[in-house]
Write a protein that holds these residues in place. Sequence first.
Motif, mmCIF file in Angstrom:
data_model
loop_
_atom_site.group_PDB
_atom_site.id
_atom_site.type_symbol
_atom_site.label_atom_id
_atom_site.label_comp_id
_atom_site.label_asym_id
_atom_site.label_seq_id
_atom_site.Cartn_x
_atom_site.Cartn_y
_atom_site.Cartn_z
ATOM 1 N N ARG A 1 0.826 -1.215 0.000
ATOM 2 C CA ARG A 1 0.000 0.000 0.000
ATOM 3 C C ARG A 1 0.859 1.264 0.000
ATOM 4 N N LEU A 2 2.029 1.175 0.640
ATOM 5 C CA LEU A 2 2.953 2.309 0.715
ATOM 6 C C LEU A 2 3.893 2.367 -0.490
ATOM 7 N N GLY A 3 3.912 1.298 -1.292
ATOM 8 C CA GLY A 3 4.755 1.270 -2.478
ATOM 9 C C GLY A 3 6.200 0.893 -2.200
ATOM 10 N N ILE A 4 6.437 0.169 -1.099
ATOM 11 C CA ILE A 4 7.782 -0.285 -0.754
ATOM 12 C C ILE A 4 7.727 -1.754 -0.360
ATOM 13 N N SER A 5 8.883 -2.384 -0.198
ATOM 14 C CA SER A 5 8.902 -3.789 0.215
ATOM 15 C C SER A 5 8.710 -3.878 1.730
ATOM 16 N N SER A 6 8.265 -5.026 2.187
ATOM 17 C CA SER A 6 8.063 -5.212 3.631
ATOM 18 C C SER A 6 9.396 -5.154 4.376
ATOM 19 N N ARG A 7 10.438 -5.606 3.737
ATOM 20 C CA ARG A 7 11.760 -5.550 4.356
ATOM 21 C C ARG A 7 12.232 -4.104 4.541
ATOM 22 N N HIS A 8 11.992 -3.292 3.519
ATOM 23 C CA HIS A 8 12.368 -1.885 3.619
ATOM 24 C C HIS A 8 11.518 -1.187 4.690
ATOM 25 N N LEU A 9 10.239 -1.533 4.754
ATOM 26 C CA LEU A 9 9.369 -0.964 5.788
ATOM 27 C C LEU A 9 9.892 -1.324 7.176
ATOM 28 N N ALA A 10 10.318 -2.552 7.360
ATOM 29 C CA ALA A 10 10.872 -2.972 8.653
ATOM 30 C C ALA A 10 12.129 -2.173 8.990
ATOM 31 N N ARG A 11 12.994 -1.941 8.008
ATOM 32 C CA ARG A 11 14.208 -1.139 8.244
ATOM 33 C C ARG A 11 13.857 0.292 8.617
ATOM 34 N N LEU A 12 12.883 0.872 7.917
ATOM 35 C CA LEU A 12 12.478 2.245 8.219
ATOM 36 C C LEU A 12 11.888 2.349 9.623
ATOM 37 N N PHE A 13 11.100 1.363 10.017
ATOM 38 C CA PHE A 13 10.520 1.379 11.360
ATOM 39 C C PHE A 13 11.605 1.247 12.422
ATOM 40 N N GLU A 14 12.569 0.386 12.169
ATOM 41 C CA GLU A 14 13.672 0.235 13.126
ATOM 42 C C GLU A 14 14.428 1.560 13.257
ATOM 43 N N GLN A 15 14.644 2.239 12.147
ATOM 44 C CA GLN A 15 15.383 3.498 12.143
ATOM 45 C C GLN A 15 14.599 4.628 12.807
ATOM 46 N N HIS A 16 13.306 4.764 12.505
ATOM 47 C CA HIS A 16 12.533 5.915 12.956
ATOM 48 C C HIS A 16 11.683 5.662 14.196
ATOM 49 N N VAL A 17 11.230 4.425 14.399
ATOM 50 C CA VAL A 17 10.322 4.119 15.502
ATOM 51 C C VAL A 17 11.015 3.295 16.581
ATOM 52 N N GLY A 18 11.984 2.484 16.178
ATOM 53 C CA GLY A 18 12.671 1.630 17.148
ATOM 54 C C GLY A 18 11.913 0.360 17.466
ATOM 55 N N ALA A 19 10.897 0.046 16.679
ATOM 56 C CA ALA A 19 10.097 -1.166 16.856
ATOM 57 C C ALA A 19 9.546 -1.568 15.489
ATOM 58 N N SER A 20 9.083 -2.795 15.394
ATOM 59 C CA SER A 20 8.533 -3.276 14.130
ATOM 60 C C SER A 20 7.098 -2.758 13.941
ATOM 61 N N PRO A 21 6.598 -2.781 12.710
ATOM 62 C CA PRO A 21 5.201 -2.388 12.491
ATOM 63 C C PRO A 21 4.237 -3.245 13.306
ATOM 64 N N GLN A 22 4.522 -4.551 13.394
ATOM 65 C CA GLN A 22 3.659 -5.443 14.183
ATOM 66 C C GLN A 22 3.668 -5.064 15.661
ATOM 67 N N GLN A 23 4.839 -4.709 16.188
ATOM 68 C CA GLN A 23 4.923 -4.318 17.598
ATOM 69 C C GLN A 23 4.130 -3.040 17.843
ATOM 70 N N LEU A 24 4.243 -2.086 16.936
ATOM 71 C CA LEU A 24 3.482 -0.849 17.074
ATOM 72 C C LEU A 24 1.991 -1.143 17.052
ATOM 73 N N ALA A 25 1.558 -1.991 16.124
ATOM 74 C CA ALA A 25 0.140 -2.343 16.030
ATOM 75 C C ALA A 25 -0.337 -3.009 17.314
ATOM 76 N N LYS A 26 0.483 -3.906 17.856
ATOM 77 C CA LYS A 26 0.106 -4.591 19.095
ATOM 78 C C LYS A 26 -0.001 -3.605 20.257
ATOM 79 N N THR A 27 0.936 -2.685 20.342
ATOM 80 C CA THR A 27 0.906 -1.676 21.402
ATOM 81 C C THR A 27 -0.352 -0.820 21.288
#
Length: 189
Positions: free
Chosen positions: A108-134
């Motif tokens: 939906r964002l136009g990127i790979s899931s791996r790249h999304l995981a890297r961006l989340f680690e860099q900017h959020v410090g957690a995975s997208p799944q962890q953020l969703a769970k929180t």
Amino acid sequence: MLSFEVCNAARLRRDPRYDGRFFTAVKTTGIYCRPVCPAKQPLTRNVAYYPTAAAAEAAGFRPCLRCRPETALFCPAWNGTRSTVARAVRLIHDGALDEDSVVALADRLGISSRHLARLFEQHVGASPQQLAKTLRVQRAKRLLDSGDHNMTEIAFHAGFGSLRRFNAAFVELYGRPPSSLRTARARGP
């Protein structure tokens, strides 16, 4: 337009103060960039400077795929990866991962899931799944505190796929099941 010398010095330093004030066109590649582009620096004799992206394109240059100079100042694309992460966080907050996968979110964002995981680690410090769970646990806690719903309703309203996952998330975070939080609240301080 700034002088060639000023533009060249800013480009060589990758000075962010000049970002959007001029564009560097590389004669040997036919590409134009922002002064902060992380690509390998071209030789000074191979560059020309333009005041706008439109001017560089009118001169026959195409935009760099790394720094995306064709985007206008202050639009979301200009903010780069922060904008992508902010959009992902909004989508997750709106429930994008409650019934869908990280792969679907990345598509939906136009990127790979791996790249999304890297961006989340860099900017959020957690995975997208962890953020969703929180976020789900926070929603559930608010619903628990309101006391108007049973546990199954709370689990589904908060975005959990099952009562078992809801209970497991609470036990993992609080060290006890959600029913004990409601019981403790009912007993009072």
